[in-house]
Design a protein around this motif. Structure first.
Motif, short mmCIF file in Angstrom:
data_model
loop_
_atom_site.label_atom_id
_atom_site.label_comp_id
_atom_site.label_asym_id
_atom_site.label_seq_id
_atom_site.Cartn_x
_atom_site.Cartn_y
_atom_site.Cartn_z
N TYR A 75 0.84 -1.21 0.00
CA TYR A 75 0.00 0.00 0.00
C TYR A 75 0.87 1.25 0.00
CZ TYR A 75 -2.77 3.82 1.89
OH TYR A 75 -3.34 5.05 2.09
N LEU A 76 1.86 1.31 0.88
CA LEU A 76 2.72 2.49 0.99
C LEU A 76 3.49 2.74 -0.31
CD1 LEU A 76 4.14 1.97 4.59
CD2 LEU A 76 2.40 3.62 3.87
N LEU A 77 3.97 1.66 -0.94
CA LEU A 77 4.72 1.81 -2.19
C LEU A 77 3.81 2.26 -3.33
CD1 LEU A 77 7.01 -1.35 -1.96
CD2 LEU A 77 7.73 1.03 -1.77
N CYS A 78 2.64 1.67 -3.44
CA CYS A 78 1.71 2.04 -4.52
C CYS A 78 1.28 3.50 -4.39
CB CYS A 78 0.48 1.13 -4.51
SG CYS A 78 0.76 -0.51 -5.21
N GLU A 79 1.09 3.95 -3.15
CA GLU A 79 0.61 5.32 -2.93
C GLU A 79 1.74 6.35 -2.98
OE1 GLU A 79 -2.66 6.30 -2.68
OE2 GLU A 79 -2.97 4.23 -3.32
N GLY A 80 2.98 5.90 -3.07
CA GLY A 80 4.09 6.82 -3.24
C GLY A 80 4.73 7.34 -1.98
N PHE A 81 4.48 6.71 -0.84
CA PHE A 81 5.04 7.18 0.43
C PHE A 81 6.42 6.52 0.66
CE2 PHE A 81 0.35 7.27 1.16
CZ PHE A 81 0.22 8.65 1.14
N LYS A 82 7.42 7.09 0.02
CA LYS A 82 8.75 6.48 0.01
C LYS A 82 9.35 6.39 1.41
CE LYS A 82 13.37 6.82 -1.99
NZ LYS A 82 14.26 7.56 -2.91
N LEU B 96 9.38 6.97 -6.93
CA LEU B 96 8.38 7.01 -5.86
C LEU B 96 8.17 8.44 -5.34
CD1 LEU B 96 8.29 3.83 -3.86
CD2 LEU B 96 7.37 5.81 -2.75
N SER B 97 9.25 9.15 -5.10
CA SER B 97 9.13 10.54 -4.62
C SER B 97 8.47 11.41 -5.68
CB SER B 97 10.52 11.09 -4.28
OG SER B 97 11.12 10.35 -3.24
N GLU B 98 8.82 11.17 -6.94
CA GLU B 98 8.23 11.94 -8.04
C GLU B 98 6.72 11.71 -8.14
OE1 GLU B 98 10.90 10.15 -8.13
OE2 GLU B 98 12.55 11.31 -9.01
N ILE C 38 3.78 14.52 -7.98
CA ILE C 38 2.75 14.64 -9.02
C ILE C 38 1.36 14.57 -8.40
CG2 ILE C 38 1.72 13.46 -11.00
CD1 ILE C 38 4.65 12.55 -11.69
N HIS C 39 1.19 13.64 -7.48
CA HIS C 39 -0.09 13.49 -6.78
C HIS C 39 -0.46 14.79 -6.07
CE1 HIS C 39 -2.70 12.38 -3.38
NE2 HIS C 39 -3.15 11.43 -4.16
N GLN C 40 0.51 15.38 -5.38
CA GLN C 40 0.24 16.60 -4.62
C GLN C 40 -0.09 17.77 -5.54
OE1 GLN C 40 0.05 16.35 -1.20
NE2 GLN C 40 -1.02 18.28 -1.58
N LYS C 41 0.59 17.86 -6.68
CA LYS C 41 0.30 18.93 -7.63
C LYS C 41 -1.14 18.84 -8.13
CE LYS C 41 4.30 21.05 -7.80
NZ LYS C 41 4.46 22.46 -7.34
N ILE C 42 -1.58 17.63 -8.43
CA ILE C 42 -2.95 17.45 -8.92
C ILE C 42 -3.96 17.79 -7.83
CG2 ILE C 42 -4.62 15.76 -9.81
CD1 ILE C 42 -2.27 14.31 -11.12
N VAL D 70 -8.57 11.89 -10.24
CA VAL D 70 -7.60 12.08 -11.32
C VAL D 70 -6.20 11.70 -10.85
CG1 VAL D 70 -6.47 13.81 -12.78
CG2 VAL D 70 -8.95 13.85 -12.49
N ALA D 71 -5.84 12.12 -9.64
CA ALA D 71 -4.51 11.79 -9.10
C ALA D 71 -4.31 10.28 -9.00
CB ALA D 71 -4.34 12.45 -7.73
N ALA D 72 -5.36 9.57 -8.59
CA ALA D 72 -5.28 8.11 -8.47
C ALA D 72 -5.11 7.47 -9.85
CB ALA D 72 -6.53 7.57 -7.78
#
Length: 287
Positions: free
Chosen positions: A76-83, A105-107, A111-115, A213-215
């Protein structure tokens, strides 16, 4: 990512452990099996009652290891980008993470946060830096982002710029019926001095749309990198919800997981099942 945020993610993970995730998985299997049994029974389904004792007995015979649960949490943490949270959790659990799973992962989180913040142009630029071919090869995600960018421009009352943007970038999707209809739906926002009064505003201008959209973008990035696009945990929750809705419609009285956050179990009559943790575990379903 701040250390405070990492601590928050780890607290969330430990909370997930404490509500007895294995029982949540067991709920779906147990509920599904009992629904099948009720179909073959001559008894009225409303008379079927699964006691707390029966629930505990059956769940105690199954096995679901801490290692399996840790893998699902890490996934879950990896898929959601929480490095940083993933690395901290893996270290605490004594697990290793494949290097390829950490790439980008950090990128992805940026991207998620920008959206989420409505900065779609910045998100597109970050996507192109991470994977220059993605938006060229995935026209569906490109359209989703461009449509959201148009929505953000209308939200910010940049009417002339939004109209020009639609003519230049969204017109090229006109041959696709679904995309053309989505564009026309978005353009209805132009018909109102206050876009919030448009009948489609609740759908198009809601902040939850940004999350959707972010998802979708996150899943597309993962798929392009040949990684798992959807967290296993989400599939398990969907399975649980489906099985419980089927049992509810069959009017079967069973220990229902009424609050995933706390792990609270109730019967359909509304009586609380205390001591709902430590009800046992099983091997997770194939999802």
């Amino acid at each position: 990512m701040s250390s405070q945020f990492v601590r928050f993610r780890l607290i969330s993970v430990k909370t997930l452990h404490s509500v007895d995730f294995p029982d949540m998985v067991y709920s779906s299997r147990f509920a599904h099996n009992n629904m099948e049994n009720s179909r073959s029974s001559d008894k009225d389904s409303s008379s079927r009652f699964i006691s707390k004792e029966e629930w505990q007995l059956r769940s105690s015979t199954a096995s679901f290891s801490r290692a399996q649960m840790n893998k699902i949490v890490l996934n879950y943490l990896l898929c959601e980008g929480f490095k940083e949270a993933a690395e901290a959790f893996a270290e605490e659990a004594g697990m290793s993470i494949e290097e390829k799973l950490l790439h980008g992962l950090s990128e992805r989180l940026q991207i998620h946060q920008k959206i989420i913040n409505g900065d779609i142009q910045q998100a597109i630029e970050l996507i192109n830096e991470l994977d220059p071919d993605l938006l060229h090869e995935n026209s569906e995600i490109l359209f989703v982002l461009q449509q959201q960018q148009l929505i953000e421009m209308i939200r910010n009352k940049e009417r002339e710029a939004a109209l020009t943007f639609a003519q230049i970038y969204l017109s090229e999707h006109g041959e696709d019926t679904a995309r053309r209809q989505a564009t026309e739906k978005t353009l209805t926002l132009f018909c109102f001095d206050d876009p919030q009064t448009c009948p489609t505003a609740s759908e198009l201008l809601s902040l939850s749309r940004r999350t959707k959209v972010a998802a979708e973008v996150n899943a597309a990035i993962l798929a392009a990198a040949d990684q798992e696009a959807t967290p296993k945990l989400g599939n398990v929750v969907k399975l649980l919800d489906w099985c419980q809705s089927k049992l509810d419609s069959a009017q079967i009285n069973y220990p229902r997981l009424s609050n995933i956050t706390t792990g609270q179990l109730t019967y359909s009559s509304g009586s609380l099942m205390s001591g709902s943790s430590n009800l046992g575990s099983i091997t997770p379903p194939n999802t």
